[in-house]
Design a protein around this motif. Structure first.
Motif: not given
Length: 227
Positions: A90-103
């Motif tokens: 559960t916590n790992f999937d939450k960690l992967l549910n937000t993201a920073s991305y490039s142009n």
């Protein structure tokens, strides 16, 4: 000992004392799907660990506490990258549910700072996107001295693990799309979370090395006086 001999000893000792201070990042990687928190490395001592994206929360995954202090290692952030449970935790999937991305099409560089010259470090970057539109994207990590690693499809998640010896206080890593984007999506790089660990050997260059070098210089100087 003549002058040439003393110079040779000096060079040898100097090389031994600085060996390993510089070098490229040695990369390895693997898919996260079904792997669970065991993919989170716990070697050495944790320096920092961050959750990336918007709406981030502090999470404990695999014994590592990921904080919210650096949510945007790349230009943008969003939430909803991992609607599917790809790790089984559960916590790992939450960690992967937000993201920073490039142009789009961009190569973006992130600087890891606060390093100590000569110390050995391990870094991990986690990347995942299990959305139907974008799961076939890939990401490339580059140490900027010719060593790269490209992920497999992000719908299974991916962890980049790199080891390096610091040659200064800052180490740069660049990220870009790993290849052509799937139809209907844009070629961008992702970071969902990352951590830095100090994995240096507990004992640095032995103090006896310095004593040996000093002894050799002393011996050479003594012989020169007798001559």
């Amino acid at each position: 000992m003549n002058t040439r001999g003393k110079i040779a000893v000096f060079i040898s000792c100097a090389l031994l004392s600085v060996a390993g201070q510089a070098g490229p990042i040695t990369w390895s990687g693997s898919a996260l799907s079904g792997g669970g928190p065991a993919a989170v490395n716990t070697a050495g001592t944790l320096i920092e660990a961050h959750n990336a994206g918007t709406g981030v929360e502090a999470l404990l995954v695999g014994g590592v506490a990921f904080d919210t202090l650096e949510p945007l290692p790349l230009t943008y952030g969003f939430v909803g990258a991992n609607p599917l449970s790809i790790t089984g935790d559960t916590n790992f999937d939450k960690l992967l549910n937000t993201a920073s991305y490039s142009n789009n099409f961009a190569v973006e560089t992130y600087a890891i700072d606060g390093l100590v010259t000569g110390r050995k470090y391990l870094i991990q970057f986690f990347a995942a996107d299990s959305r139907g539109c974008c799961g076939l994207r890939t990401v490339k990590a580059d140490d900027k001295v010719g060593n790269t690693l490209t992920s497999t499809a992000l719908n299974a998640g991916y962890v980049f693990t790199g080891q390096f010896t610091a040659s200064g206080a800052t180490r740069e890593v660049s990220f870009s799309a790993g290849g052509a984007a799937p139809t209907g999506s844009n070629p961008v790089a992702y970071i969902n979370a990352w951590q830095l660990r100090d994995v240096s050997a507990p004992v640095p260059v032995p103090a006896t090395l310095a004593l040996v070098c000093l002894g050799l210089f002393g011996l050479g100087r003594s012989k020169r006086k007798k001559a």
